[in-house]
Design a protein around this motif. Structure first.
Motif, short mmCIF file in Angstrom:
data_model
loop_
_atom_site.label_atom_id
_atom_site.label_comp_id
_atom_site.label_asym_id
_atom_site.label_seq_id
_atom_site.Cartn_x
_atom_site.Cartn_y
_atom_site.Cartn_z
N LEU A 287 35.17 29.18 -31.29
CA LEU A 287 35.55 29.60 -32.25
C LEU A 287 34.12 28.76 -32.81
N THR A 288 33.82 27.71 -33.45
CA THR A 288 32.36 27.34 -33.23
C THR A 288 30.64 28.09 -33.17
N ALA A 289 30.91 28.67 -32.27
CA ALA A 289 30.21 30.20 -32.05
C ALA A 289 30.40 31.28 -32.86
N ILE A 290 31.51 31.18 -33.41
CA ILE A 290 31.51 32.22 -34.93
C ILE A 290 31.55 32.04 -35.96
N PRO A 395 29.75 22.48 -28.40
CA PRO A 395 27.57 23.41 -27.46
C PRO A 395 26.99 23.43 -28.89
N ALA A 396 25.04 22.80 -28.10
CA ALA A 396 24.52 22.64 -29.20
C ALA A 396 22.80 23.32 -29.55
N ASN A 397 23.32 24.95 -28.18
CA ASN A 397 21.82 25.03 -28.60
C ASN A 397 22.68 26.79 -28.21
N PRO A 398 22.53 27.92 -28.36
CA PRO A 398 22.23 29.54 -28.95
C PRO A 398 23.26 29.82 -27.56
N ASP A 402 26.85 30.38 -26.99
CA ASP A 402 27.59 31.80 -25.66
C ASP A 402 28.11 31.83 -24.49
N ALA A 403 27.59 31.13 -23.90
CA ALA A 403 28.66 30.77 -22.98
C ALA A 403 30.15 29.94 -22.90
N ALA A 404 30.24 29.58 -24.12
CA ALA A 404 31.77 28.90 -25.12
C ALA A 404 32.67 30.53 -25.12
N LEU A 405 31.83 31.31 -25.86
CA LEU A 405 32.44 32.70 -26.62
C LEU A 405 32.61 33.52 -25.47
N VAL A 406 32.20 33.45 -24.10
CA VAL A 406 32.02 34.69 -22.89
C VAL A 406 33.45 33.87 -22.29
N ALA A 407 33.52 32.65 -22.59
CA ALA A 407 34.47 31.57 -21.03
C ALA A 407 36.00 31.44 -22.12
N SER A 408 36.44 32.14 -23.53
CA SER A 408 37.53 31.81 -24.45
C SER A 408 37.89 33.03 -24.86
N PRO A 409 38.43 34.18 -23.33
CA PRO A 409 39.17 35.91 -23.63
C PRO A 409 39.85 35.75 -24.85
N ARG A 410 40.57 34.17 -25.49
CA ARG A 410 41.29 34.78 -26.92
C ARG A 410 40.51 34.52 -27.80
N ILE A 411 39.08 34.17 -27.76
CA ILE A 411 38.12 34.08 -29.07
C ILE A 411 37.41 35.59 -28.67
N GLY A 412 37.08 36.11 -27.65
CA GLY A 412 36.18 37.34 -27.41
C GLY A 412 37.61 38.33 -28.02
N ALA A 422 28.18 43.60 -30.12
CA ALA A 422 27.37 43.77 -31.09
C ALA A 422 26.41 41.60 -31.00
N PHE A 423 27.59 41.74 -31.65
CA PHE A 423 27.84 39.78 -32.65
C PHE A 423 26.76 38.91 -30.57
N ARG A 424 27.35 39.23 -29.76
CA ARG A 424 26.72 38.54 -28.95
C ARG A 424 24.67 39.04 -28.50
N ALA A 425 24.62 40.35 -28.50
CA ALA A 425 23.28 41.15 -28.97
C ALA A 425 22.42 40.67 -29.93
N VAL A 426 22.92 39.93 -31.20
CA VAL A 426 22.35 39.49 -32.73
C VAL A 426 22.23 37.79 -32.80
N ARG A 427 22.95 37.53 -31.12
CA ARG A 427 22.88 36.23 -31.48
C ARG A 427 21.38 35.80 -30.55
N ALA A 428 21.70 36.72 -29.63
CA ALA A 428 20.44 36.58 -28.57
C ALA A 428 19.09 37.37 -29.12
N SER A 429 19.30 38.10 -29.84
CA SER A 429 17.90 38.52 -30.23
C SER A 429 16.94 37.27 -31.52
N ASP A 430 18.54 36.64 -32.58
CA ASP A 430 17.96 35.77 -33.05
C ASP A 430 17.35 33.93 -32.35
#
Length: 450
Positions: A287-290, A395-398, A402-412, A422-430
């Motif tokens: 959730l926090t990743a979003i 999570p204390a860094n990008p 990202d790892a927490a987001l990928v690990a949660s199929p409910r949230i993804g 797209a969201f992950r690509a933007v976060r990777a660019s940041d």
């Protein structure tokens, strides 16, 4: 809708309105808009206004990333269609009106990258389950004289925190906020000088989730306009300085079935209310990743700052990322709600609410065990004590986000494969941008983005 838009355009024109902001928020929480002349409002409501599909892969610094394969070229167009029933004349910008938009394909079909549609889908799912959600935001922001490069060097009010004296010098601005919010159809619960340097906070009244997200965007527009008129600038950034208190945009939610608030309880929720809270806790890292997705967001989530650094819940514990606010004899049982503190202006409000609703509904469905509440700051505990209570660092860094987001199929799964990509690509660019800069440079670059 065409008739309603035509009637609104006629009324606006008679009142001196020249144009309408068609507004949305991107995947970095940054508001974007197109202005159409008031005479073109009806056409926009019918056919939409064109925009590049690449807004879905803009990063926080207005760079376009092509890492997401489905939006990997500069080709593509979408239509921005105003939500006519949400049209508002802007009290602080009387020549303009405002409306949120839906993002559609060129053929008028649903576009998988439309964040508002993601939230609307979760609200529809809740209705199927006989659930009704209420949501409201608390907005924290810092004020400075217009043109300031650094809020800490030129604070807009001198403090002390929570003092009426702190706001005497901002009387005109405060008065404009109260007037303009009411005129724009936004209800404020309270407004005050907050704890941080030059910080203010106001709370928006709870409403249905889609309106709450719309209101959050409209509130930003209203605050920025009132600040400009009074020679001020406002920063909604998660941090205004590394040692300063951050700006959280705390998200309060409650859930009802047949009019009964499921979060009511004897000092803590039980039954489906406990399931709702346990669902949020279970998926809190994802959730926090979003809900707090920017690089400065991870810098804000520190122990001791009432920001929520560890995954746990507490009853009225302001250090808890999930703060349970019970009802009472004075407030009424229906007042019970859950505050998510790991939330800030860098979150897209529609996506933030969508994942919160989804995690909570999954908890009601699955009924995971809700651990005992914690009334302290776990940062003062030993590692062993935290492990024994099941308390982990968020999570204390990008990369961790990202790892927490990928690990949660409910949230993804709430976002869907296209939008999640797209969201992950933007976060990777940041993250790549931030890797080449100091923490101070990162904070400074985000100060006026939201």
């Amino acid at each position: 809708m065409t008739k309603a838009a035509s009637a609104a355009a006629k009324d606006f024109a008679a009142a001196g309105v020249g144009g309408v902001h068609l507004a949305w928020a991107d995947n970095n929480g940054i508001p974007r808009s197109r202005i159409v002349p008031v005479g073109g409002l009806a056409d926009a409501a019918t056919r939409g206004v064109g925009a590049t599909s690449l807004f879905a892969v803009f990063d926080t610094h207005d760079s376009i990333t092509y890492r997401h394969e489905n939006l990997g070229t500069p080709s593509g167009d979408i239509r921005l269609v105003p939500v006519v029933e949400r049209l508002r004349r802007l009290a602080g910008q009387p020549a303009l009106a405002w409306a949120p938009v839906r993002q559609l394909t060129r053929d008028g079909d649903p576009w998988p990258y439309c964040q508002r549609a993601v939230l609307e889908a979760q609200v529809a799912e809740a209705e199927k389950r006989g659930l009704e959600f209420r949501a409201g935001y608390e907005l924290e922001f810092a004020v400075a004289p217009a043109g300031s490069a650094d809020v800490l060097a030129a604070p807009g009010h001198p403090g002390p925190a929570y003092s009426p004296h702190a706001l005497v010098g901002l009387d005109g601005f405060v008065g404009a906020l109260l007037h303009d919010f009411a005129a724009n159809g936004l209800r404020i619960g309270q407004l005050h000088a907050e704890y941080g340097v030059a910080q203010l906070e106001l709370s928006l009244a709870a409403t249905d989730p889609v309106s709450a997200a719309d209101d959050q965007l409209l509130a930003r527009q209203t605050i920025h306009a009132a600040a400009r008129v009074h020679g001020l600038a406002v920063s909604f950034a998660p941090l205004i300085g590394l040692g300063a208190a951050g700006n959280g945009w705390h998200l309060h939610t409650s859930v009802r079935r047949k009019g009964r608030n499921l979060l009511d309880g004897d000092g803590r929720p039980d039954g489906d209310g406990a399931g709702y809270l346990a669902g949020l806790l279970r998926d809190l890292p994802a959730l926090t990743a979003i809900t707090a997705p920017s690089v400065p967001s991870t810098l804000r989530l520190r122990p001791g700052y009432f920001a929520g650094a560890y995954a746990f819940w507490g009853v009225e514990n302001r250090e808890a990322p999930l703060r349970y606010v019970p009802g009472s004899a004075l407030l009424g049982e229906g007042h019970a709600n859950v505050e998510l503190k790991t939330s800030d202006a860098s979150a897209n409000p529609y996506l933030a609410l969508a994942v919160v609703l989804a995690a909570g509904m999954a908890g009601i469905e699955d009924a995971p065990a809700l651990p005992e509440p914690i009334g302290e700051d776990p940062d003062g505990w030993t590692d062993g004590d935290r492990e024994a209570r099941g308390v982990c660092r968020l999570p204390a860094n990008p990369a961790e986000q990202d790892a927490a987001l990928v690990a949660s199929p409910r949230i993804g799964g709430v976002l869907g494969a296209e939008l999640l990509g797209a969201f992950r690509a933007v976060r990777a660019s940041d993250a790549a941008w931030a890797a080449e800069r100091t923490a101070d440079e990162i904070v400074a670059a985000h100060l006026w983005r939201y």
